[in-house]
Design an enzyme around this catalytic site. Structure first.
Site, PDB file in Angstrom:
ATOM      1  CD  GLU A 292      -1.859   4.770   3.076  1.00 39.04           C
ATOM      2  OE1 GLU A 292      -3.062   5.179   3.006  1.00 39.04           O
ATOM      3  OE2 GLU A 292      -1.646   3.811   2.265  1.00 39.04           O
TER       4      GLU A 292
ATOM      5  CB  CYS B 145      -1.612   2.066   5.811  1.00 40.08           C
ATOM      6  SG  CYS B 145      -1.313   1.085   4.312  1.00 40.08           S
TER       7      CYS B 145
ATOM      8  CG  HIS C 239      -2.097  -0.972   1.100  1.00 39.93           C
ATOM      9  ND1 HIS C 239      -3.100  -0.909   2.144  1.00 39.93           N
ATOM     10  CD2 HIS C 239      -2.179  -2.110   0.497  1.00 39.93           C
ATOM     11  CE1 HIS C 239      -3.508  -1.927   1.809  1.00 39.93           C
ATOM     12  NE2 HIS C 239      -3.272  -2.764   0.854  1.00 39.93           N
TER      13      HIS C 239
ATOM     14  CB  CYS D  86      -6.009   0.171   5.288  1.00 41.30           C
ATOM     15  SG  CYS D  86      -4.356  -0.687   5.198  1.00 41.30           S
TER      16      CYS D  86
END
Length: 172
Positions: free
Chosen positions: A71, A102, A69, A99
């Site tokens: 981040e 993250c 992801h 999320c």
């Protein structure tokens, strides 16, 4: 995006010029992710002095790594080369609400501030889910509240701009 009951939508916040500038850069990274065949998410980490410490986009579609992801990838770039003290004064800008995974990476990296675009509730509409299907999802704020160090969380913001990357991107 369909009209949603306003009582389910988080209140949009206004940003100052600096936060708006960097959040727009994160949104540009989300567009880059989408152009490369990934889900449209982007993030950058900015030091207290305004220097960009790391930037990344979601690359799960490119490399098959479900943890890639935006981040988390930005944290992977920044944390080996910047001290925990420097990261405590940094802000992570994300095109969308982080999320749980993250948020955990942000927590462990000691990042002191997060600014994000589209929230998880609005994002759910792009994924074809009903807004009421939020029972199993924790907010990044839930993760940040458990941190022993303060993590300021600002968002959702720039909803129209941060939503644009997701138009038509969530086809089955």
């Amino acid at each position: 995006m369909s009209a949603a009951p306003t009582d389910l939508l988080p209140q949009v916040v206004a940003l100052d010029e600096r936060d708006g500038k960097y959040l727009r850069q994160a949104i540009e990274l989300a567009d880059k992710a989408r152009a490369r065949g990934n889900r449209p998410f982007g993030a950058l980490i900015v030091g207290a002095d305004g220097s960009v410490l790391a930037e990344a986009w979601n690359s799960t579609g490119e490399n098959g790594d479900c943890t890639a992801h935006a981040e988390t990838s930005a944290v992977r770039v920044a944390s080996p080369v910047h001290s925990r003290e420097a990261l405590a004064g940094a802000t992570l800008y994300s095109s969308a609400e982080p999320c749980v995974m993250c948020a955990g990476a942000i927590y462990w990296a000691n990042i002191g501030r997060v600014v994000y675009g589209i929230d998880a509730v609005r994002l759910r509409e792009f994924r074809g889910e009903r807004l009421e299907q939020r029972d199993a999802e924790l907010s990044c704020r839930d993760v940040f509240r458990s941190s022993p160090h303060p993590i300021e969380c600002v968002g959702p913001a720039l909803i129209t701009e941060s939503s644009a990357s997701h138009q038509g991107a969530w086809k089955a």
